[in-house]
Design a protein around this motif. Structure first.
Motif, PDB file in Angstrom:
ATOM      1  N   LEU A   1      -4.417  -0.021   5.689  1.00 23.76           N
ATOM      2  CA  LEU A   1      -4.757  -0.362   4.317  1.00 23.76           C
ATOM      3  C   LEU A   1      -5.127   0.878   3.524  1.00 23.76           C
ATOM      4  O   LEU A   1      -5.164   1.998   4.064  1.00 23.76           O
ATOM      5  CB  LEU A   1      -5.879  -1.399   4.319  1.00 23.76           C
ATOM      6  CG  LEU A   1      -5.434  -2.687   5.011  1.00 23.76           C
ATOM      7  CD1 LEU A   1      -6.603  -3.593   5.318  1.00 23.76           C
ATOM      8  CD2 LEU A   1      -4.425  -3.422   4.134  1.00 23.76           C
ATOM      9  N   GLU A   2      -5.405   0.685   2.268  1.00 22.61           N
ATOM     10  CA  GLU A   2      -5.566   1.822   1.352  1.00 22.61           C
ATOM     11  C   GLU A   2      -6.609   2.833   1.833  1.00 22.61           C
ATOM     12  O   GLU A   2      -6.441   4.033   1.691  1.00 22.61           O
ATOM     13  CB  GLU A   2      -5.963   1.328  -0.047  1.00 22.61           C
ATOM     14  CG  GLU A   2      -6.117   2.451  -1.071  1.00 22.61           C
ATOM     15  CD  GLU A   2      -6.902   2.012  -2.306  1.00 22.61           C
ATOM     16  OE1 GLU A   2      -6.399   1.147  -3.045  1.00 22.61           O
ATOM     17  OE2 GLU A   2      -8.015   2.540  -2.534  1.00 22.61           O
ATOM     18  N   ASP A   3      -7.695   2.333   2.414  1.00 24.99           N
ATOM     19  CA  ASP A   3      -8.796   3.223   2.799  1.00 24.99           C
ATOM     20  C   ASP A   3      -8.710   3.644   4.267  1.00 24.99           C
ATOM     21  O   ASP A   3      -9.709   4.066   4.857  1.00 24.99           O
ATOM     22  CB  ASP A   3     -10.151   2.596   2.485  1.00 24.99           C
ATOM     23  CG  ASP A   3     -10.200   1.102   2.774  1.00 24.99           C
ATOM     24  OD1 ASP A   3     -11.288   0.512   2.601  1.00 24.99           O
ATOM     25  OD2 ASP A   3      -9.166   0.510   3.149  1.00 24.99           O
TER      26      ASP A   3
ATOM     27  N   GLU B   1     -10.693   6.619   6.544  1.00 22.19           N
ATOM     28  CA  GLU B   1     -11.909   6.926   5.786  1.00 22.19           C
ATOM     29  C   GLU B   1     -12.817   7.788   6.658  1.00 22.19           C
ATOM     30  O   GLU B   1     -13.030   7.481   7.847  1.00 22.19           O
ATOM     31  CB  GLU B   1     -12.627   5.632   5.404  1.00 22.19           C
ATOM     32  CG  GLU B   1     -13.850   5.858   4.533  1.00 22.19           C
ATOM     33  CD  GLU B   1     -14.379   4.552   3.966  1.00 22.19           C
ATOM     34  OE1 GLU B   1     -13.604   3.597   3.853  1.00 22.19           O
ATOM     35  OE2 GLU B   1     -15.570   4.512   3.658  1.00 22.19           O
TER      36      GLU B   1
ATOM     37  N   SER C   1      -1.867  -1.178  -3.988  1.00 21.94           N
ATOM     38  CA  SER C   1      -2.409   0.176  -4.113  1.00 21.94           C
ATOM     39  C   SER C   1      -1.232   1.091  -4.417  1.00 21.94           C
ATOM     40  O   SER C   1      -0.657   1.701  -3.513  1.00 21.94           O
ATOM     41  CB  SER C   1      -3.113   0.607  -2.818  1.00 21.94           C
ATOM     42  OG  SER C   1      -4.248  -0.181  -2.573  1.00 21.94           O
TER      43      SER C   1
ATOM     44  N   THR D   1      -7.668  -2.653  -0.213  1.00 19.37           N
ATOM     45  CA  THR D   1      -8.630  -2.088   0.736  1.00 19.37           C
ATOM     46  C   THR D   1      -8.892  -3.104   1.844  1.00 19.37           C
ATOM     47  O   THR D   1      -8.545  -4.284   1.749  1.00 19.37           O
ATOM     48  CB  THR D   1      -9.955  -1.775   0.031  1.00 19.37           C
ATOM     49  OG1 THR D   1     -10.481  -3.013  -0.494  1.00 19.37           O
ATOM     50  CG2 THR D   1      -9.754  -0.784  -1.103  1.00 19.37           C
ATOM     51  N   ARG D   2      -9.554  -2.657   2.872  1.00 22.48           N
ATOM     52  CA  ARG D   2      -9.904  -3.531   3.986  1.00 22.48           C
ATOM     53  C   ARG D   2     -10.770  -4.692   3.491  1.00 22.48           C
ATOM     54  O   ARG D   2     -10.547  -5.849   3.855  1.00 22.48           O
ATOM     55  CB  ARG D   2     -10.606  -2.719   5.068  1.00 22.48           C
ATOM     56  CG  ARG D   2     -11.355  -3.521   6.089  1.00 22.48           C
ATOM     57  CD  ARG D   2     -10.487  -4.182   7.130  1.00 22.48           C
ATOM     58  NE  ARG D   2     -11.264  -5.229   7.817  1.00 22.48           N
ATOM     59  CZ  ARG D   2     -10.964  -5.735   8.992  1.00 22.48           C
ATOM     60  NH1 ARG D   2      -9.882  -5.332   9.635  1.00 22.48           N
ATOM     61  NH2 ARG D   2     -11.717  -6.662   9.526  1.00 22.48           N
ATOM     62  N   GLN D   3     -11.762  -4.383   2.694  1.00 25.97           N
ATOM     63  CA  GLN D   3     -12.661  -5.428   2.214  1.00 25.97           C
ATOM     64  C   GLN D   3     -11.926  -6.448   1.360  1.00 25.97           C
ATOM     65  O   GLN D   3     -12.121  -7.656   1.491  1.00 25.97           O
ATOM     66  CB  GLN D   3     -13.796  -4.793   1.389  1.00 25.97           C
ATOM     67  CG  GLN D   3     -14.795  -5.805   0.841  1.00 25.97           C
ATOM     68  CD  GLN D   3     -15.503  -6.556   1.935  1.00 25.97           C
ATOM     69  OE1 GLN D   3     -16.112  -5.961   2.820  1.00 25.97           O
ATOM     70  NE2 GLN D   3     -15.411  -7.878   1.912  1.00 25.97           N
TER      71      GLN D   3
ATOM     72  N   VAL E   1       0.840  -1.194   0.000  1.00 25.60           N
ATOM     73  CA  VAL E   1       0.000   0.000   0.000  1.00 25.60           C
ATOM     74  C   VAL E   1       0.873   1.242   0.000  1.00 25.60           C
ATOM     75  O   VAL E   1       1.563   1.522   0.970  1.00 25.60           O
ATOM     76  CB  VAL E   1      -0.925   0.055   1.231  1.00 25.60           C
ATOM     77  CG1 VAL E   1      -1.966   1.151   1.057  1.00 25.60           C
ATOM     78  CG2 VAL E   1      -1.600  -1.287   1.469  1.00 25.60           C
TER      79      VAL E   1
ATOM     80  N   TYR F   1      -2.418   5.719  -0.248  1.00 22.95           N
ATOM     81  CA  TYR F   1      -3.474   5.856   0.770  1.00 22.95           C
ATOM     82  C   TYR F   1      -4.390   6.997   0.328  1.00 22.95           C
ATOM     83  O   TYR F   1      -3.995   8.164   0.347  1.00 22.95           O
ATOM     84  CB  TYR F   1      -2.854   6.152   2.134  1.00 22.95           C
ATOM     85  CG  TYR F   1      -2.165   4.962   2.763  1.00 22.95           C
ATOM     86  CD1 TYR F   1      -0.816   4.701   2.527  1.00 22.95           C
ATOM     87  CD2 TYR F   1      -2.871   4.085   3.591  1.00 22.95           C
ATOM     88  CE1 TYR F   1      -0.194   3.598   3.095  1.00 22.95           C
ATOM     89  CE2 TYR F   1      -2.254   2.985   4.168  1.00 22.95           C
ATOM     90  CZ  TYR F   1      -0.923   2.745   3.911  1.00 22.95           C
ATOM     91  OH  TYR F   1      -0.301   1.659   4.476  1.00 22.95           O
ATOM     92  N   ARG F   2      -5.620   6.632  -0.043  1.00 22.61           N
ATOM     93  CA  ARG F   2      -6.478   7.621  -0.712  1.00 22.61           C
ATOM     94  C   ARG F   2      -6.895   8.770   0.195  1.00 22.61           C
ATOM     95  O   ARG F   2      -7.284   9.830  -0.297  1.00 22.61           O
ATOM     96  CB  ARG F   2      -7.704   6.940  -1.313  1.00 22.61           C
ATOM     97  CG  ARG F   2      -8.647   6.318  -0.330  1.00 22.61           C
ATOM     98  CD  ARG F   2      -9.894   5.854  -1.017  1.00 22.61           C
ATOM     99  NE  ARG F   2      -9.820   4.463  -1.433  1.00 22.61           N
ATOM    100  CZ  ARG F   2     -10.809   3.589  -1.295  1.00 22.61           C
ATOM    101  NH1 ARG F   2     -11.951   3.964  -0.763  1.00 22.61           N
ATOM    102  NH2 ARG F   2     -10.677   2.346  -1.711  1.00 22.61           N
TER     103      ARG F   2
ATOM    104  N   ARG G   1     -10.233   0.615   9.016  1.00 26.44           N
ATOM    105  CA  ARG G   1      -9.698   0.123   7.729  1.00 26.44           C
ATOM    106  C   ARG G   1      -8.257  -0.317   7.906  1.00 26.44           C
ATOM    107  O   ARG G   1      -7.375   0.032   7.126  1.00 26.44           O
ATOM    108  CB  ARG G   1      -9.807   1.215   6.654  1.00 26.44           C
ATOM    109  CG  ARG G   1     -11.216   1.756   6.472  1.00 26.44           C
ATOM    110  CD  ARG G   1     -12.137   0.696   5.902  1.00 26.44           C
ATOM    111  NE  ARG G   1     -13.456   1.257   5.600  1.00 26.44           N
ATOM    112  CZ  ARG G   1     -14.591   0.834   6.150  1.00 26.44           C
ATOM    113  NH1 ARG G   1     -14.568  -0.149   7.055  1.00 26.44           N
ATOM    114  NH2 ARG G   1     -15.744   1.391   5.815  1.00 26.44           N
TER     115      ARG G   1
END
Lengths: 400, 450
Positions: free
Chosen positions: A140-142, A145, A80, A97-99, A24, A27-28, A153
């Motif tokens: 993680l990436e999100d 949030e 990511s 992402t987390r999911q 990652v 990170y958005r 996340r």
């Protein structure tokens, strides 16, 4: 589509290596690497090497399939990348992402449970927050949030680790597992009351009856320090890890080939030794320019875990130095290998001095003779020395 | 013709370590590898063992915990008893006899001249938990023991954390005081949770948990050294040199040497009731936890837990042992006793406790027969954040629990709120760790991100 490689059909139910790789950088919800960090983003910024590092580990596994301890069975790849990372843009990868990680982890575990003699490998590169020797919260990436709890996340390394233990309900699982965590182990001071914050579990953890996995965890940096990387290329840990796997961390194994020669292997044990003692050397960068970074190994290692089998002895960086300097013009150094063959091309005098040379690992008979005899200096007596990677320094004290 | 007639007679091999500084007293044996000239493994043993080998040429090495390799070679002849001498490379010898154990077991000590050359500038942007560089104004060591009497315990669940004033002076006595290397002992007349504080001006206080106890359980020492990169480092030197060696092999993740070295401790009869060295026994147990199957961990972990209530690591070891064999209810109860015993001396124990309790907090105990009581589960929920806070500020690269904080009860990265007030029992180490050479211009690193 996160299954970047699937060799299960060819294996036909036999044991294999199941891999989960996460990298990652992008990170958005964090500022870009070139922007100033903000308090509301916990002083963290995007990275530009984590996804590249993860991709390089994946690429290494694909390239070295024939010399892995088990055939490569599956590889799940979550990447990511940042805007600058073009290498890590891979069609077979999913955003981290987390999911996505939840799904990948459950599928990975299902595969790991297919055979007790399976092996698993986990590699994470990105931001992380340390909580114990064997636990890091992986971002993680999100991460961050909006309108979500701070750590919603993220994933807890210990939850993954404990979830991969054998259990009464889940049954047996891969008995050999290795974990690599290449994370900026950020101090938790940015998170108020961090010790009370909760990370949602990926796995429901059964309490195992007996946990006899061989499952070391490699952490890439000191607690509270940053894991470092060269921008837009792999991290220093990834660089050192791959150099080690390629042979710089090899040792002669306990078993031998039909000719009675030991099989050279990079194992968890030998990798730990090399990363611990020769980290700077393995990065192949000027040590004066490297910040302090260390690798620690946690988890449990109940038997040594082979990671890469080599075809023969690896190279060793040998340095030869005569002491005192004044004796250099008079000192002839000789190296004879275990087959009795003298190594050619050792200049007399040694120039440049100290003299660097690459030789194959092994036992050598080494001597330094003063030619012509000089009352100020004495011969250095012949000795047998074992040269092991990554380097060996030999100093010949010839002062009378 | 029988097999015995055709088989070559074996030779017997013994080993001798030759160090210019002399072999430190108390070393029982060092792990050895014997290889043929082809590098095929012939045997692994201890330097105190004797081996029978087939005739031929062999190369013998001993890897020390600090990384040096002692080596020698021998041609084994039939029916003969021979000794192979193992020596380090010249540059790996200890510069001083008094530092030999530290040099070969903890950290390679360089000569003074090499140390001066080896110091590298620090990058100002790096955030560090560790000791500061040589540019600090003063370096002071302070020993602290909790409470006033023998019944004092480090109650981690006390409503209010122990006030700084409750930590009493623990006198420290310098045994060795050289430039860049100091060894101190802390004779204690009672049991009590203890820490050693390292004060560096302008940096957070560093605390190391210390096993203060009267003889025969005491006698451990504190070392303060300057490492190659100029940083100051505080460490624990166990009274039993073989336990100290085992601790370092284990710390470095060296499985082979750890398991060999562990034999010595067991041979020294650390078993309860025969020769009581609970700290050495704890070190042995931690090593086995890392590298051995659960069923091979000896049952005397229960004796260690029950018989030495002043030793927090007995709780952590017993808890982890029970967890490894699936007895999680009892494991939970063992970990809970840390609430009264305090922080484990060894950081492995803190890791075990935090990681296990974190999973027990989330466990659905109603499905299990060995479930802790609701009161116990409530205590787990209270104890975990306390231990987790210490863990967040602990340096897990160190085998001994070492954390930063304004005082022992408040782990953090904060500087002390009030100015440092010297006490008579403080040991000023500034003369032993001088400011050092002038640093060169700061190097600009390549574009490095964190």
């Amino acid at each position: 589509m996160m299954l970047a490689y699937d060799g299960r059909a060819a294996l036909g139910g036999k044991p294999g290596l199941h891999v989960l790789i996460v990298g990652v950088s992008g990170y958005r919800h964090l500022p870009k690497r070139t922007e100033p960090p903000l308090p509301q983003s916990y002083l963290l910024r995007q990275l530009s090497s984590a996804a590249t590092s993860a991709y390089k580990v994946y690429d290494w596994l694909l390239t070295h399939q024939q010399s892995l301890p088990l055939p490569l069975a599956t590889c799940r790849l979550l990447l990511s990348p940042s805007e600058e990372e073009t290498l890590a843009v891979q069609p077979g990868a999913c955003p981290a992402t987390r999911q996505a990680l939840e799904t990948a982890a459950h599928e990975w575990r299902t595969d790991a449970r297919s055979h007790r003699d399976n092996m698993t490998l986990f590699y994470f590169a990105g931001h992380g927050v340390q909580r114990s020797r064997d636990d890091t919260v992986l971002l993680l990436e999100d991460f961050a949030e909006p309108y979500q709890p701070i750590l919603a996340r993220c994933v807890e390394l210990q939850n993954l680790y404990q979830g991969m233990a054998p259990g009464p309900l889940g049954g047996p699982i891969a008995s050999q597992q290795v974990y690599f965590v290449d994370a900026c182990r950020v101090l938790p001071s940015a998170f108020k009351n961090f010790e009370k914050l909760v990370v949602p579990d990926v796995f429901d953890v059964e309490l195992p009856d007996v946990d006899d996995r061989s499952a070391p965890i490699f952490h890439s940096t000191l607690p509270g320090m940053l894991s470092h990387a060269l921008v837009n290329t792999e991290s220093l840990f990834c660089r050192a890890l791959l150099a080690g796997l390629n042979g710089r961390a090899a040792m002669p194994g306990d078993d031998t080939d039909p000719q009675g020669n030991p099989r050279w292997v990079v194992s968890a044990h030998s990798l730990n030794k090399a990363l611990g003692k020769h980290f700077a050397l393995l990065t192949n960068l000027d040590p004066k320019l490297l910040p302090a970074q260390s690798v620690t190994m946690g988890g449990q290692l109940l038997g040594d875990l082979p990671l890469h089998r080599l075809n023969g002895p690896p190279p060793v960086d040998l340095t030869l130095e005569v002491d005192p300097q004044a004796a250099v013009p008079f000192t002839r150094v000789s190296l004879v290998d275990s087959l009795g063959q003298a190594l050619p091309d050792l200049p007399l005098p040694l120039a440049p001095h100290p003299h660097s040379k690459q030789v194959l690992a092994g036992i050598y008979t080494v001597a330094a003779a003063i030619e012509p005899p000089n009352p100020l200096f004495v011969n250095w007596p012949k000795r047998q020395l074992l040269f092991l990677p990554p380097r060996y320094s030999c100093r010949f004290r010839v002062q009378q | 013709m029988s097999d015995q007639d055709t088989k070559p007679q074996r030779g017997q091999l013994t080993f001798s370590l030759q160090l210019r500084s002399g072999v430190p007293s108390g070393w029982g044996g060092v792990p050895i590898e014997v290889r043929k000239r082809s590098l095929a493994l012939a045997a692994r043993c201890l330097s105190s063992d004797s081996l029978e080998l087939e005739p031929g040429a062999y190369h013998v090495t001993a890897q020390m915990p600090a990384g040096q390799v002692l080596s020698g070679s021998v041609e084994v002849t039939p029916g003969q008893q021979q000794q192979v001498v193992l020596r380090p490379e010249e540059q790996d010898e200890s510069p001083y006899e008094t530092q030999a154990h530290h040099h070969f077991v903890v950290e390679a000590r360089m000569s003074r001249v090499t140390q001066e050359k080896a110091r590298a500038p620090r990058y100002p942007m790096l955030e560090s938990m560790g000791p500061a560089t040589a540019s600090q104004a003063s370096t002071v060591l302070r020993g602290l023991i909790l409470g006033r009497n023998t019944s004092s315990q480090w109650n981690l669940l006390a409503p209010e954390p122990w006030a700084p004033a409750e930590w009493r002076p623990l006198p420290l006595e310098p045994d060795v005081a050289q430039e860049g290397y100091v060894v101190l002992s802390a004779p204690a007349h009672r049991y009590g949770p203890s820490v050693i504080q390292l004060h560096l001006a302008g940096a957070p206080l560093i605390h190391m948990v210390f096993p203060a106890a009267p003889e025969p359980f005491g006698g451990h020492r504190i070392t303060v050294t300057r490492s190659i990169d100029g940083a100051l480092s505080m460490d624990l030197q166990l009274k039993n040199p073989n336990a100290d060696m085992l601790l370092r092999y284990s710390q470095h993740g060296d499985r082979t040497q750890t398991l060999l070295s562990e034999r010595i401790l067991m041979a020294e009869q650390l078993l309860f009731g025969k020769h009581q060295d609970p700290l050495g026994a704890a070190v042995g147990a931690y090593a086995l936890m890392r590298f051995s199957e659960a069923k091979k961990i000896p049952t005397w972990t229960e004796n260690l837990f029950e018989g030495f209530t002043w030793l927090p690591d007995g709780s952590a070891i017993r808890g982890e042992h029970l967890a490894r064999v699936g007895e999680h209810g009892k494991a939970c109860q063992a970990f809970l006793t840390l609430a009264e015993r305090g922080l484990p001396i060894f950081s492995d124990g803190l890791t075990f406790a935090v990681d296990r309790l974190r999973s027990y907090v989330k466990t659905h105990w109603t499905r299990r027969k060995d479930a802790p009581t609701p009161e116990e589960q409530e205590r787990v929920a209270k104890l975990l954040p306390v231990l987790a806070r210490y863990a967040a500020y602990t340096d897990f690269t160190r085998p001994v629990t070492t954390f930063t904080g304004a005082d022992p009860s408040h782990p953090s990265l904060e500087l002390p709120k009030s100015a440092w007030e010297s006490r008579a029992s403080d040991v000023d180490l500034t003369p032993n760790f001088p400011m050092g050479t002038k640093q060169g211009p700061e190097l600009q690193p390549p574009l490095i991100e964190g």
